[in-house]
Design an enzyme around this catalytic site. Sequence first.
Site: not given
Length: 396
Positions: A167-168
Amino acid sequence: MNENRALANVRVLDLTRVLAGPLCGALLADLGAEVIKVEQPGSGDDARQFNPFVNGESSYFMNLNRSKKGVTLNLKTGKDIFLKMVETSDVVIENFKPGTMKKLGLDYEVLKEINPKIIYVAISGFGQHGPYSQLPGYDLIGQAMSGLMSVTGEADGEPLRAGGPVCDVMGGMTGAMGVLAALNHRHSSGRGQMIDISLQDTLVTSMMTLNQHYLVDNRVPQRRGNSYESAAPADSFRAADGWFVITVGNDKLWRVLVDLMEMPELLDMPEFETNFKRVQNGKELKKHIEKWSATRKVADLVEALLAAKVPAAPILDVKQVCTDPHIADARGMFVETDHPKAGRVRITNSALRLSETDAVVRSPAPTLGQHNDDVYQSTFGFAPDDVRAWKAAKII
């Protein structure tokens, strides 16, 4: 050399911390942008405290802040200093909770009045607007709220996160892509713009093929281990000494695989007749394949499969990846930097490969406030006496 740096004429003020935002800045820095990391005096980026450490310095931080210059600045007491820096900068990146920069009087609406060409990137968990905008946003939360965890794991097991911080990472990469698009638009229009990156949005995008099952058929995809919704056999399989994967996407490859396994009876089984049926009966299909693979070594299996033109690969662990001759040597995915405190440190490289303006790790991550004198005086033209006074007042 400047002529070999794609973003050599771009100056970035990077206010970000931890992972998604710093990665966005690092990708731009590797492409040649002058990225100035702005940190809180005394403490700096939270990631400076994340393991593993080399001589007391975080290599987690080093990897995500390579190729940058580092300064310290208290945005509350040094607001005027920051606004002056914005005048001659091209990009500002921040990943504070939505509304924080507005409270500081440093949001996009303020900055664009000072510099209409400024490109402002805001990276947050759920974006700058919407019912969830004020919720905390972290990689695990993004994975949970995007649907990704609901389809990750074994069918009879608990929801799992992806092993890496996808996600990051996707948030940082999407932010960098937004900057490149905005720079091109500014080239023709002369105007900057705001880029609103939601970590959740980036993972919802990654779920596009699974989302279609609900959007079209109203069916909610479930966890199914390493198998796929749309092709079979496409899964992980057990060997005598480890694990490997096969991806068979059509009936021709299926017949090749059956021939290689010397199991012609599988072609006569109606439950495996088409790709759609093989997906539906994936568990039973896996049992048949593992009867063949379980007594053989991974290397031998993969060699035989690839020789037959069946897509296959071993499942590598991190050590194997970091020492792999293709990944580590031919592709150069790990590079060394000389850090002023940690010494020689190996970090993960950019995946970008450009024939004329390649992405290059140009310098190690800065120590806290390492470039205060150089950046404030040489880059932005502040007087030495002012810089000394700011240090004394802990503004920088």
